[in-house]
Write a protein that holds these residues in place. Structure first.
Motif, short mmCIF file in Angstrom:
data_model
loop_
_atom_site.label_atom_id
_atom_site.label_comp_id
_atom_site.label_asym_id
_atom_site.label_seq_id
_atom_site.Cartn_x
_atom_site.Cartn_y
_atom_site.Cartn_z
N LEU A 61 0.83 -1.21 0.00
CA LEU A 61 0.00 0.00 0.00
C LEU A 61 0.86 1.26 0.00
O LEU A 61 0.47 2.29 -0.56
CB LEU A 61 -0.92 0.01 1.22
CG LEU A 61 -2.01 -1.06 1.30
CD1 LEU A 61 -2.84 -0.87 2.57
CD2 LEU A 61 -2.90 -1.03 0.06
N ALA A 62 2.04 1.19 0.63
CA ALA A 62 2.89 2.37 0.77
C ALA A 62 3.85 2.57 -0.39
O ALA A 62 4.39 3.68 -0.56
CB ALA A 62 3.68 2.28 2.08
N THR A 63 4.08 1.54 -1.18
CA THR A 63 5.08 1.63 -2.25
C THR A 63 4.73 2.71 -3.27
O THR A 63 3.66 2.66 -3.90
CB THR A 63 5.22 0.27 -2.96
OG1 THR A 63 5.66 -0.71 -2.01
CG2 THR A 63 6.24 0.35 -4.09
N ASP A 64 5.59 3.70 -3.39
CA ASP A 64 5.43 4.79 -4.38
C ASP A 64 4.09 5.51 -4.25
O ASP A 64 3.54 6.01 -5.23
CB ASP A 64 5.58 4.26 -5.82
CG ASP A 64 6.95 3.66 -6.07
OD1 ASP A 64 7.93 4.18 -5.50
OD2 ASP A 64 7.05 2.68 -6.82
N ASN A 65 3.54 5.57 -3.04
CA ASN A 65 2.27 6.26 -2.81
C ASN A 65 2.41 7.13 -1.57
O ASN A 65 2.32 6.64 -0.44
CB ASN A 65 1.13 5.23 -2.64
CG ASN A 65 -0.24 5.89 -2.57
OD1 ASN A 65 -0.46 6.81 -1.78
ND2 ASN A 65 -1.16 5.41 -3.39
N ILE A 66 2.65 8.40 -1.77
CA ILE A 66 2.95 9.32 -0.67
C ILE A 66 1.77 9.41 0.30
O ILE A 66 1.96 9.40 1.53
CB ILE A 66 3.31 10.72 -1.20
CG1 ILE A 66 4.64 10.65 -1.97
CG2 ILE A 66 3.41 11.73 -0.05
CD1 ILE A 66 5.04 11.97 -2.62
N GLU A 67 0.55 9.49 -0.23
CA GLU A 67 -0.63 9.58 0.64
C GLU A 67 -0.72 8.39 1.58
O GLU A 67 -0.96 8.54 2.79
CB GLU A 67 -1.89 9.67 -0.21
CG GLU A 67 -3.17 9.82 0.61
CD GLU A 67 -4.43 9.87 -0.26
OE1 GLU A 67 -5.53 9.83 0.31
OE2 GLU A 67 -4.29 9.95 -1.49
N ASN A 68 -0.49 7.20 1.06
CA ASN A 68 -0.55 6.00 1.90
C ASN A 68 0.64 5.92 2.85
O ASN A 68 0.50 5.44 3.98
CB ASN A 68 -0.59 4.75 1.02
CG ASN A 68 -1.94 4.56 0.35
OD1 ASN A 68 -2.87 5.33 0.58
ND2 ASN A 68 -2.05 3.55 -0.48
N ALA A 96 9.52 -5.91 7.41
CA ALA A 96 9.58 -4.73 8.28
C ALA A 96 10.56 -3.70 7.73
O ALA A 96 10.25 -2.50 7.66
CB ALA A 96 9.97 -5.13 9.70
N ALA A 97 11.73 -4.15 7.33
CA ALA A 97 12.74 -3.23 6.80
C ALA A 97 12.26 -2.60 5.50
O ALA A 97 12.47 -1.40 5.25
CB ALA A 97 14.06 -3.95 6.59
N SER A 98 11.60 -3.38 4.66
CA SER A 98 11.11 -2.87 3.39
C SER A 98 10.04 -1.79 3.59
O SER A 98 10.04 -0.75 2.91
CB SER A 98 10.54 -4.02 2.55
OG SER A 98 10.06 -3.54 1.31
N LEU A 99 9.13 -2.02 4.53
CA LEU A 99 8.09 -1.02 4.81
C LEU A 99 8.70 0.24 5.40
O LEU A 99 8.30 1.36 5.05
CB LEU A 99 7.03 -1.61 5.75
CG LEU A 99 5.87 -0.68 6.14
CD1 LEU A 99 5.25 0.01 4.94
CD2 LEU A 99 4.83 -1.46 6.93
N LEU A 100 9.67 0.11 6.29
CA LEU A 100 10.35 1.28 6.83
C LEU A 100 11.03 2.08 5.73
O LEU A 100 11.04 3.32 5.75
CB LEU A 100 11.37 0.86 7.89
CG LEU A 100 10.78 0.45 9.24
CD1 LEU A 100 11.82 -0.29 10.07
CD2 LEU A 100 10.26 1.67 10.00
N LYS A 101 11.58 1.38 4.75
CA LYS A 101 12.19 2.06 3.61
C LYS A 101 11.15 2.89 2.85
O LYS A 101 11.41 4.04 2.48
CB LYS A 101 12.84 1.03 2.68
CG LYS A 101 13.44 1.63 1.42
CD LYS A 101 13.99 0.53 0.52
CE LYS A 101 14.47 1.09 -0.81
NZ LYS A 101 14.99 0.03 -1.70
N SER A 102 9.98 2.31 2.63
CA SER A 102 8.91 3.05 1.93
C SER A 102 8.49 4.28 2.72
O SER A 102 8.27 5.35 2.15
CB SER A 102 7.70 2.14 1.70
OG SER A 102 7.99 1.09 0.80
#
Length: 272
Positions: A61-68, A96-102
């Protein structure tokens, strides 16, 4: 029940993806339907596989989506993600690390978010010594993005001991490009980090990557050398003596010509 929670999260995960690609329309629709907050709650679920699936859905949901990204951070995702970084399961660590990166990719002025992201630094640096290469690779990549988030986090990463293991990755068979990127971001406008990176032995392997690396790796190596050379005569001399001039000139004819030009300018003591 845990089975039901996992099934619901997996259904959302499937909706957020179209094979290996993010489904942009569904990505927006899922967030707008109010999925973010309950998914963030599942990051603290008592069942490990539920936590992993929740992190995977939020990551998509967060990948390349600033609003999310903003919504996930504001829903309180960072603290449980930092806790997940200390999990023993490789999949949980990577998610977890990937989401923190996003979340770190969306740089802003939110002081609370900066402090929360700063809490991920020490466990991420610890992951540089993880048993699995996948966890190590994701930690390197996430630290690279975090280093660009704020000067405070940049300093914290260096103080946590990241520089030496990152330099070691430059000499390996994997992660050279992501390690070069992380070191480049750690060196930006930070003379202390510049010195620490050079003292850790980064110059020789970075120069080697100018010739031996894949195109993207060569570009990151040139950018890292450029940042190490800025306003530091000793580093400029060390980089030239390590043989950087010839491969940088060769890169002027390729895709990395802009970064090669800037690196050569800094080696010559000329500000762009």
């Amino acid at each position: 029940s845990p089975t039901l929670r996992e099934a619901a999260a997996r259904a959302l995960w499937n909706l957020a993806r179209n094979n290996k690609e993010i489904n942009r329309e569904n990505q927006k629709a899922i967030a707008h339907a109010g999925a973010v907050e309950p998914l963030v709650l599942l990051l603290g679920d008592e069942v490990p596989r539920v936590r992993v699936v929740a992190a995977a859905v939020l990551n998509d949901l967060a990948t390349d989506n600033i609003e999310n990204q903003v919504a996930v951070a504001r829903a309180g995702a960072i603290a449980p993600l930092v806790k997940l970084l200390q999990d023993e399961e490789a999949t949980a660590l990577v998610m977890a690390a990937s989401l923190l990166k996003s979340l770190a990719a969306n740089r802003g002025d939110d002081r609370d978010l900066q402090v929360a992201l700063g809490g991920a630094v020490i466990p991420l640096v610890a992951l540089l010594r993880a048993d699995t290469l996948l966890a190590q690779e994701q930690a390197v990549s996430t630290l690279g993005v975090l280093a660009a988030y704020s000067p405070e986090i940049q300093v914290a990463i260096a103080r946590a001991g990241a520089i030496v293991p990152l330099v070691e990755r430059l000499r390996g068979d994997m992660m050279q490009g992501t390690a070069a990127l992380a070191l480049r971001n750690l060196a930006v406008d930070n003379p202390d980090n510049q010195v620490a990176i050079v003292q850790a032995g980064a110059v020789v392997p970075l120069v080697k990557l100018l010739e031996d690396g894949m195109p993207g790796v060569r570009e990151e190596a040139a950018r890292a050398l450029w940042n190490l050379a800025v306003d530091n005569l000793d580093h400029q001399v060390a980089i030239v003596r390590s043989g950087a001039a010839i491969p940088l000139v060769a890169l002027l004819k390729g895709d990395a010509q802009e970064h090669a030009t800037l690196a050569l300018l800094h080696l010559a003591g000329i500000d762009e």
